[in-house]
Design a protein around this motif. Structure first.
Motif, PDB file in Angstrom:
ATOM      1  N   ASP A   1       1.575 -15.851   2.700  1.00  0.00           N
ATOM      2  CA  ASP A   1       0.691 -14.784   3.187  1.00  0.00           C
ATOM      3  C   ASP A   1       1.517 -13.521   3.398  1.00  0.00           C
ATOM      4  O   ASP A   1       2.387 -13.474   4.259  1.00  0.00           O
ATOM      5  N   VAL A   2       1.248 -12.498   2.581  1.00  0.00           N
ATOM      6  CA  VAL A   2       2.010 -11.238   2.698  1.00  0.00           C
ATOM      7  C   VAL A   2       1.171 -10.119   3.301  1.00  0.00           C
ATOM      8  O   VAL A   2       1.561  -8.956   3.259  1.00  0.00           O
TER       9      VAL A   2
ATOM     10  N   ASN B   1      10.629  -4.057   3.160  1.00  0.00           N
ATOM     11  CA  ASN B   1      11.833  -4.761   3.629  1.00  0.00           C
ATOM     12  C   ASN B   1      11.528  -5.977   4.494  1.00  0.00           C
ATOM     13  O   ASN B   1      12.465  -6.632   4.974  1.00  0.00           O
ATOM     14  N   ASP B   2      10.251  -6.309   4.698  1.00  0.00           N
ATOM     15  CA  ASP B   2       9.902  -7.563   5.359  1.00  0.00           C
ATOM     16  C   ASP B   2       9.992  -8.704   4.354  1.00  0.00           C
ATOM     17  O   ASP B   2       9.993  -8.495   3.142  1.00  0.00           O
TER      18      ASP B   2
ATOM     19  N   ILE C   1       9.089  -7.765   0.363  1.00  0.00           N
ATOM     20  CA  ILE C   1       8.502  -6.498  -0.079  1.00  0.00           C
ATOM     21  C   ILE C   1       9.656  -5.506  -0.227  1.00  0.00           C
ATOM     22  O   ILE C   1      10.245  -5.082   0.762  1.00  0.00           O
ATOM     23  N   ALA C   2       9.994  -5.176  -1.467  1.00  0.00           N
ATOM     24  CA  ALA C   2      11.120  -4.283  -1.727  1.00  0.00           C
ATOM     25  C   ALA C   2      10.665  -2.834  -1.712  1.00  0.00           C
ATOM     26  O   ALA C   2       9.501  -2.523  -1.983  1.00  0.00           O
ATOM     27  N   ALA C   3      11.598  -1.927  -1.388  1.00  0.00           N
ATOM     28  CA  ALA C   3      11.304  -0.496  -1.422  1.00  0.00           C
ATOM     29  C   ALA C   3      10.988  -0.068  -2.844  1.00  0.00           C
ATOM     30  O   ALA C   3      11.523  -0.633  -3.801  1.00  0.00           O
ATOM     31  N   PRO C   4      10.092   0.920  -3.009  1.00  0.00           N
ATOM     32  CA  PRO C   4       9.731   1.364  -4.367  1.00  0.00           C
ATOM     33  C   PRO C   4      10.930   1.959  -5.097  1.00  0.00           C
ATOM     34  O   PRO C   4      11.527   2.929  -4.635  1.00  0.00           O
ATOM     35  N   THR C   5      11.290   1.382  -6.233  1.00  0.00           N
ATOM     36  CA  THR C   5      12.464   1.835  -6.979  1.00  0.00           C
ATOM     37  C   THR C   5      12.234   3.205  -7.589  1.00  0.00           C
ATOM     38  O   THR C   5      13.168   3.978  -7.762  1.00  0.00           O
ATOM     39  N   VAL C   6      10.972   3.539  -7.891  1.00  0.00           N
ATOM     40  CA  VAL C   6      10.704   4.822  -8.528  1.00  0.00           C
ATOM     41  C   VAL C   6      11.070   5.976  -7.603  1.00  0.00           C
ATOM     42  O   VAL C   6      11.572   7.010  -8.040  1.00  0.00           O
ATOM     43  N   ASP C   7      10.841   5.789  -6.282  1.00  0.00           N
ATOM     44  CA  ASP C   7      11.194   6.838  -5.327  1.00  0.00           C
ATOM     45  C   ASP C   7      12.701   7.058  -5.293  1.00  0.00           C
ATOM     46  O   ASP C   7      13.192   8.174  -5.189  1.00  0.00           O
ATOM     47  N   VAL C   8      13.456   5.962  -5.332  1.00  0.00           N
ATOM     48  CA  VAL C   8      14.913   6.061  -5.318  1.00  0.00           C
ATOM     49  C   VAL C   8      15.413   6.779  -6.548  1.00  0.00           C
ATOM     50  O   VAL C   8      16.271   7.653  -6.496  1.00  0.00           O
ATOM     51  N   GLU C   9      14.819   6.430  -7.728  1.00  0.00           N
ATOM     52  CA  GLU C   9      15.241   7.053  -8.974  1.00  0.00           C
ATOM     53  C   GLU C   9      14.905   8.547  -8.979  1.00  0.00           C
ATOM     54  O   GLU C   9      15.705   9.381  -9.401  1.00  0.00           O
TER      55      GLU C   9
ATOM     56  N   LYS D   1       0.826  -1.214   0.000  1.00  0.00           N
ATOM     57  CA  LYS D   1       0.000   0.000   0.000  1.00  0.00           C
ATOM     58  C   LYS D   1       0.858   1.262   0.000  1.00  0.00           C
ATOM     59  O   LYS D   1       0.454   2.293  -0.543  1.00  0.00           O
ATOM     60  N   ARG D   2       2.047   1.162   0.586  1.00  0.00           N
ATOM     61  CA  ARG D   2       2.930   2.323   0.639  1.00  0.00           C
ATOM     62  C   ARG D   2       3.858   2.404  -0.578  1.00  0.00           C
ATOM     63  O   ARG D   2       4.784   3.212  -0.598  1.00  0.00           O
ATOM     64  N   GLY D   3       3.573   1.573  -1.571  1.00  0.00           N
ATOM     65  CA  GLY D   3       4.348   1.640  -2.812  1.00  0.00           C
ATOM     66  C   GLY D   3       5.425   0.596  -2.944  1.00  0.00           C
ATOM     67  O   GLY D   3       6.170   0.583  -3.936  1.00  0.00           O
ATOM     68  N   GLY D   4       5.543  -0.286  -1.959  1.00  0.00           N
ATOM     69  CA  GLY D   4       6.539  -1.349  -2.038  1.00  0.00           C
ATOM     70  C   GLY D   4       6.206  -2.341  -3.148  1.00  0.00           C
ATOM     71  O   GLY D   4       5.064  -2.439  -3.605  1.00  0.00           O
ATOM     72  N   VAL D   5       7.218  -3.069  -3.562  1.00  0.00           N
ATOM     73  CA  VAL D   5       7.064  -4.013  -4.672  1.00  0.00           C
ATOM     74  C   VAL D   5       7.216  -5.434  -4.156  1.00  0.00           C
ATOM     75  O   VAL D   5       8.211  -5.765  -3.491  1.00  0.00           O
TER      76      VAL D   5
END
Length: 202
Positions: free
Chosen positions: A150-151, A157-158, A185-193, A122-126
């Protein structure tokens, strides 16, 4: 959990060899063989529509088939399918015969639940599914249809590990890494870019 059996109607083939296989295909059928369990191979022929129907089912490599051909009745796993290089039609199938008490290697598909509830997503994670299938050893009478991930409670990062999966009772993973990661659940790459671009602009 008892293994679900899928019945397949087949016919017997009298002869082996390329000539007999070509004759089977000319008759509109697919030659197949059932081998293993220290028994003589059984030669059978299948309707190609039956094969294609099974291939469209998820996790077909872990399905246990009860093959019936006249007085023959075999329980087996579908191990290998050869396809025509041009038409992609199945031209040969290998089945591995199952023997009671003899464990087998199977690949079990991983099914994901709870994506809509995951705070990380929901917070943009992938969602990163590290393993879409997991190879395990299992008794033929206890082969899971699927493992469930079950995610719903995962944040960025979990991760989900082997011990978190549902449906693993009575099976042993082939992978020797203790409690290995299945999904994260990875951090949103678009925010990093975007952040990097903003820094560069400044």
């Amino acid at each position: 959990m008892a293994t679900k059996l899928i019945s397949i109607e087949a016919s017997k083939r009298a002869n082996a060899g390329k000539g007999a296989a070509r004759a089977t295909r000319r008759a509109g059928l697919v030659p197949a063989v059932v081998y293993g369990a220290k028994a003589e191979a059984s030669l059978i022929a299948l309707d190609p529509r039956v094969i294609m129907r099974e291939l469209h089912k998820p996790g077909w490599r872990s399905h246990v088939y009860e093959i019936k051909a006249g007085d023959l009745s075999e329980r087996a796993l579908m191990r290998d399918i050869q396809f025509h290089p041009v038409s992609d039609a199945p031209i040969h199938v290998d089945f591995q015969r199952l023997a009671p008490g003899q464990k087998v290697h199977v690949e079990i598909a991983v099914h994901v639940d709870g994506e809509d509830s995951s705070p990380g997503i929901k917070r943009g994670g992938v969602l990163n599914i590290v393993l879409h299938t997991i190879e395990v050893t299992a008794d033929p009478t206890n082969i899971p249809e699927v493992f469930t991930v079950d995610v719903s409670a995962l944040d960025i990062n979990d991760n989900v590990r082997w011990d978190d999966l549902k449906g693993t009772e009575g099976v042993t993973p082939v992978l020797q890494t203790p409690n290995f990661v299945v999904a994260t659940i990875a951090a949103p790459t678009v925010d990093v870019e975007e952040g990097a671009a903003a820094s560069a602009a400044v």
